[in-house]
Motif scaffolding. Structure first.
Motif, PDB file in Angstrom:
ATOM      1  N   ARG A 135      21.758 -29.632  37.902  1.00  0.00           N
ATOM      2  CA  ARG A 135      23.027 -28.976  38.232  1.00  0.00           C
ATOM      3  C   ARG A 135      22.911 -27.584  38.853  1.00  0.00           C
ATOM      4  O   ARG A 135      23.931 -26.974  39.166  1.00  0.00           O
ATOM      5  N   LEU A 140      27.260 -28.358  45.201  1.00  0.00           N
ATOM      6  CA  LEU A 140      28.011 -29.129  44.214  1.00  0.00           C
ATOM      7  C   LEU A 140      29.390 -29.491  44.757  1.00  0.00           C
ATOM      8  O   LEU A 140      30.121 -28.645  45.247  1.00  0.00           O
ATOM      9  N   TYR A 289      31.854 -28.778  37.761  1.00  0.00           N
ATOM     10  CA  TYR A 289      31.059 -30.004  37.880  1.00  0.00           C
ATOM     11  C   TYR A 289      31.345 -30.898  36.683  1.00  0.00           C
ATOM     12  O   TYR A 289      31.789 -30.442  35.637  1.00  0.00           O
TER      13      TYR A 289
END
Length: 326
Positions: A135, A140, A289
């Motif tokens: 991540r 993203l 996210y």
């Protein structure tokens, strides 16, 4: 007791740690013979909690091994069908993060895998990685949940001085490369932030961060912004499932719920009104996210709720005397 586990001998590295201790507990309950590695067998207080586990006297063995010593895991791993590599280098005062965090994580993983390669009985290695390996990225998309195909950007990790994600990413990549070259069946587990009861008497950094939050501190949780959370029991059971499932392959995200800090503290404050839980956090410019846990869910795995994980965590902190409230 799992029929697949009867008579099976497995190794768990870093046995006295937060997650490893809980995994050993579940392995013993499932009938496994467990060889746990610790850095120093002379430190009895660090392993006392392991000997209190059900089945420990009959089926637990502790062996001394150091991640930074090549061949030191040979004795522990030889004859084991499975290896659960959880241990990470223990570092307190860091002056050179790359040299003292990243390199030991990579070399420690490779040292364990060197010993795995020598073991003809080995069926599978289950490596504990981290959701931080997927991540830390600049691209993203808030509309597309991250899955196991994603990898964190090492360049961005360095720019942000995010040494933990960098160390986990490089260690996992090194493990995949080594296992591919040497024919070792590897599966990796990518847990999000682990919450739940603690077996060791000394709290690990994650449990200490949670304790601080419950006491009204915001500093250590501030940087999260948004984070996935998972119950420690789910992480342990996920490791065992992936070891036992012959079809398991590749990487597996292990996370229950992704939440913003403010949503988390609102939930906790409502559930525990007598605790001085912070009302809100300073807003950080962090990307939104979510995590796609479909791969693990497709195996029938079901996660415990955020309420359950924090209830169990708080009960454990109270029982061990770290937290008091009415």
């Amino acid at each position: 007791m799992s029929t697949k586990s009867l008579g099976s001998r497995v190794c768990v590295t870093g046995a006295s740690g937060y997650l490893a201790s809980w995994l050993i507990k579940q392995l013993l309950l499932s009938g496994y013979h467990v060889v746990g590695t610790v850095r120093d067998l002379g430190k009895q207080k660090k392993v006392e909690h392991l000997w209190k586990l059900e089945g420990a006297k009959e089926r637990l063995q502790l062996v001394q091994a150091d991640l930074m010593e090549e061949n030191s895991f040979d004795n522990a791993i030889m004859g084991c069908k499975g290896v659960f590599h959880i241990a990470s280098p223990v570092l307190k005062h860091i002056s050179d993060p790359k040299l003292e965090v990243v390199e030991p994580a990579v070399q420690g993983t490779l040292n364990v895998l060197h010993s795995c390669r020598k073991n003809p009985a080995l069926v599978r290695v289950v490596l504990t990685s981290s959701s931080s390996t997927i991540r830390v990225r600049e691209d993203l998309d808030p509309n597309i949940p991250l899955d196991e195909s994603s990898w964190s950007s090492l360049e961005l990790c360095e720019k942000l001085q995010a040494w933990y994600p960098m160390s986990k990413t490089q260690a996992e990549r090194a493990a995949w490369e080594y296992c591919k070259e040497n024919g070792i069946h590897l599966v990796t587990v990518l847990p999000s932030f682990i919450i739940g009861p603690s077996l060791p008497p000394d709290l690990c950094s994650t449990a200490s961060d949670v304790l601080g939050l419950l006491k009204g501190e915001t500093e250590k949780f501030q940087w999260h912004g948004r984070m996935g959370y998972v119950h420690i029991d789910d992480v342990a059971l996920c490791h065992i499932l992936l070891f036992e499932n012959e079809a398991s392959h590749g990487r597996y995200l292990c996370s229950s719920t992704v939440m913003d800090n403010d949503d988390l503290v609102a939930l906790l404050a409502t559930r525990y009104p007598s605790l001085p839980i912070p009302k809100r956090f300073q807003k950080l410019d962090r990307p939104h996210y979510d995590l796609n846990i479909g791969k693990l869910s497709s195996l029938g795995f079901k996660f415990k709720s955020v309420e359950e994980m924090f209830d169990d965590c708080i009960a454990s902190l109270v029982e061990q005397g770290h937290l008091k409230f009415k």
